[in-house]
Design an enzyme around this catalytic site. Structure first.
Site, PDB file in Angstrom:
ATOM      1  N   ARG A 110     -54.201  59.786  25.715  1.00  0.00           N
ATOM      2  CA  ARG A 110     -54.222  59.596  24.251  1.00  0.00           C
ATOM      3  C   ARG A 110     -52.780  59.318  23.858  1.00  0.00           C
ATOM      4  O   ARG A 110     -51.889  60.150  24.066  1.00  0.00           O
ATOM      5  CB  ARG A 110     -54.754  60.843  23.546  1.00  0.00           C
ATOM      6  CG  ARG A 110     -54.502  60.802  22.044  1.00  0.00           C
ATOM      7  CD  ARG A 110     -55.258  61.846  21.274  1.00  0.00           C
ATOM      8  NE  ARG A 110     -56.670  61.522  21.219  1.00  0.00           N
ATOM      9  CZ  ARG A 110     -57.540  62.075  20.377  1.00  0.00           C
ATOM     10  NH1 ARG A 110     -57.140  62.979  19.509  1.00  0.00           N
ATOM     11  NH2 ARG A 110     -58.809  61.714  20.380  1.00  0.00           N
ATOM     12  N   HIS A 137     -60.640  53.393  20.133  1.00  0.00           N
ATOM     13  CA  HIS A 137     -61.143  54.721  20.509  1.00  0.00           C
ATOM     14  C   HIS A 137     -62.510  54.533  21.179  1.00  0.00           C
ATOM     15  O   HIS A 137     -63.552  54.933  20.653  1.00  0.00           O
ATOM     16  CB  HIS A 137     -61.256  55.604  19.257  1.00  0.00           C
ATOM     17  CG  HIS A 137     -61.356  57.070  19.541  1.00  0.00           C
ATOM     18  ND1 HIS A 137     -61.300  57.605  20.807  1.00  0.00           N
ATOM     19  CD2 HIS A 137     -61.515  58.138  18.702  1.00  0.00           C
ATOM     20  CE1 HIS A 137     -61.417  58.925  20.738  1.00  0.00           C
ATOM     21  NE2 HIS A 137     -61.558  59.271  19.482  1.00  0.00           N
ATOM     22  N   ASP A 226     -63.958  57.293   8.492  1.00  0.00           N
ATOM     23  CA  ASP A 226     -62.932  58.022   9.253  1.00  0.00           C
ATOM     24  C   ASP A 226     -61.840  58.410   8.260  1.00  0.00           C
ATOM     25  O   ASP A 226     -61.822  57.940   7.108  1.00  0.00           O
ATOM     26  CB  ASP A 226     -62.393  57.085  10.358  1.00  0.00           C
ATOM     27  CG  ASP A 226     -61.466  57.769  11.353  1.00  0.00           C
ATOM     28  OD1 ASP A 226     -61.366  59.014  11.335  1.00  0.00           O
ATOM     29  OD2 ASP A 226     -60.827  57.048  12.152  1.00  0.00           O
ATOM     30  N   CYS A 266     -66.231  60.514  13.231  1.00  0.00           N
ATOM     31  CA  CYS A 266     -65.725  60.949  14.543  1.00  0.00           C
ATOM     32  C   CYS A 266     -65.113  62.346  14.490  1.00  0.00           C
ATOM     33  O   CYS A 266     -64.998  63.002  15.507  1.00  0.00           O
ATOM     34  CB  CYS A 266     -64.738  59.926  15.084  1.00  0.00           C
ATOM     35  SG  CYS A 266     -63.251  59.735  14.088  1.00  0.00           S
TER      36      CYS A 266
HETATM   37  N1  NVA Z   1     -58.572  57.261  13.380  1.00  0.00           N
HETATM   38  C1  NVA Z   1     -58.296  58.644  13.715  1.00  0.00           C
HETATM   39  C2  NVA Z   1     -59.310  59.158  14.670  1.00  0.00           C
HETATM   40  C3  NVA Z   1     -59.121  60.587  15.085  1.00  0.00           C
HETATM   41  C4  NVA Z   1     -60.100  61.029  16.118  1.00  0.00           C
HETATM   42  C5  NVA Z   1     -56.887  58.750  14.276  1.00  0.00           C
HETATM   43  O1  NVA Z   1     -56.490  57.844  15.037  1.00  0.00           O
HETATM   44  O2  NVA Z   1     -56.170  59.701  13.953  1.00  0.00           O
HETATM   45  N1   CP Z   2     -62.933  62.466  17.443  1.00  0.00           N
HETATM   46  C1   CP Z   2     -61.906  62.854  18.200  1.00  0.00           C
HETATM   47  O1   CP Z   2     -61.410  62.118  19.048  1.00  0.00           O
HETATM   48  O2   CP Z   2     -61.487  64.129  17.968  1.00  0.00           O
HETATM   49  P1   CP Z   2     -60.147  64.815  18.477  1.00  0.00           P
HETATM   50  O3   CP Z   2     -58.995  64.155  17.785  1.00  0.00           O
HETATM   51  O4   CP Z   2     -60.306  66.263  18.096  1.00  0.00           O
HETATM   52  O5   CP Z   2     -60.052  64.643  19.962  1.00  0.00           O
END
Ligand code: NVA
Ligand code: CP
Length: 312
Positions: A110, A137, A226, A266
């Site tokens: 990540r 994602h 989101d 999500c």
């Molecule tokens: N779009 C959000 C998703 C978190 C799971 C982010 O990138 O922070």
């Molecule tokens: N939806 C998702 O990826 O959650 P986290 O940021 O908690 O991993």
């Protein structure tokens, strides 16, 4: 001693990295692996395999689902963050990839820019999985599609309404729509649109743009949104709060969707910002199934990347 035929290294860096036929296989395996999990049936196909998980951003679901999932498949995990590894002290990503991939069998990352995970993958001896980048994602959309199918059957030909930021989730929904044959109704505030080139789309046949978020929801089979501010964009928080004020999925939006429309997010969610409490905690919301399914689909994905097409 029996020697296993090696599976060629395949990475999962964006949704388009698997074919529609491979998704059909992985989704079928996810259902079977979920069944085994619910029945407490031991299934250890990844015994002696190690997953390295690298987090440069916060996580709850991704960490728990990959870590628990790997143990449940008989393997083990190593957890690294920027702060507690040499990644945070400027060791080149290429060198990190060479080293980590000599000691483990699979890597989940990540991070921020997609270029970073691509550089890692191009120097890795083992498969690399995208656990979220600024651009994509894919594991989340895999779980979302699995959840849709569990509740409503095939997603082909259906309409997904995206209300909110043109972010990593939106880009990945659009890739999935092209690959699996459904339509996305996209409504983003001005200045936060999807960039077709960044999203890696081949055209615009699978999405329609709506200025009014409620119109995007009209007739939709699935409504999803989101956070207004994704990780890494916190400096824009105040400006985004103003720009996104009308992009809150509420009951009026759900009422113009199909009567059996589902709501997904999500997570983590901000009730009263991108979604009202009535919707996320209401009868059309499947967000807890969606979160749980991260576990099952990622176990199927790890099985596929390490062992190929397992049949049981
Ligand atoms: N779009 C959000 C998703 C978190 C799971 C982010 O990138 O922070
Ligand atoms: N939806 C998702 O990826 O959650 P986290 O940021 O908690 O991993």
């Amino acid at each position: 001693m029996s020697v296993q035929t090696p599976v060629p290294v395949r990475h999962y860096l964006q949704f388009t990295d698997l074919s529609a036929d491979e998704y059909a296989h992985v989704l079928t395996r996810a259902a079977e692996i979920k069944r085994k999990f619910k029945a407490y049936e031991k299934y250890h196909p990844l015994a002696d395999r190690t997953l390295a998980m690298i987090f440069e951003k916060a996580s709850t679901r991704t960490r728990v689902s990959f870590e628990a999932g790997m143990y449940q498949l008989g393997g083990s995990v190593v957890h690294l963050t920027t702060g507690d590894s040499q990644l945070g002290r400027s060791e080149p990503i290429e060198d990190s990839a060479r080293v980590i991939s000599r000691m483990t069998d699979l890597v989940m990352i990540r991070t921020f820019g997609q270029d970073k995970i691509e550089r890692f993958a191009s120097h890795s001896r083992v498969p690399v999985i995208n656990g979220l980048t600024n651009e994509f994602h894919p594991c989340q959309i895999l779980a979302d599609i699995f959840t849709y199918i569990e509740h409503r059957g095939a997603i082909q030909g259906k309409t997904v309404a995206w209300v909110g930021d043109g972010n990593n989730m939106a880009n990945t929904w659009l890739q999935a729509a092209e690959l699996l044959g459904f339509t996305v109704h996209l409504s983003t505030p001005s200045g936060y649109e999807v960039d077709q080139a960044i999203a890696g789309l081949s055209g615009n046949a699978n999405y329609k743009i709506f200025k009014d978020p409620q119109e995007a929801c009209r007739g939709a089979d699935l409504v999803t949104t989101d956070v207004w501010t994704s990780m890494g964009f916190e400096a824009e928080n105040e400006a985004r709060k103003k720009a996104f004020a009308d992009w809150c999925v509420n009951e009026a939006m759900m009422q113009v969707a199909k009567p059996d429309a589902l709501f997904m997010h999500c997570l983590p969610a901000h009730r009263g910002e991108e979604v009202s409490a009535e919707v996320i905690d209401g009868p059309q919301s499947v967000v807890w199934d969606e979160a749980e399914n991260r576990l099952h689909v990622q176990k199927a994905l790890m099985e596929f990347l390490l062992l190929g097409r397992v049949q049981s």
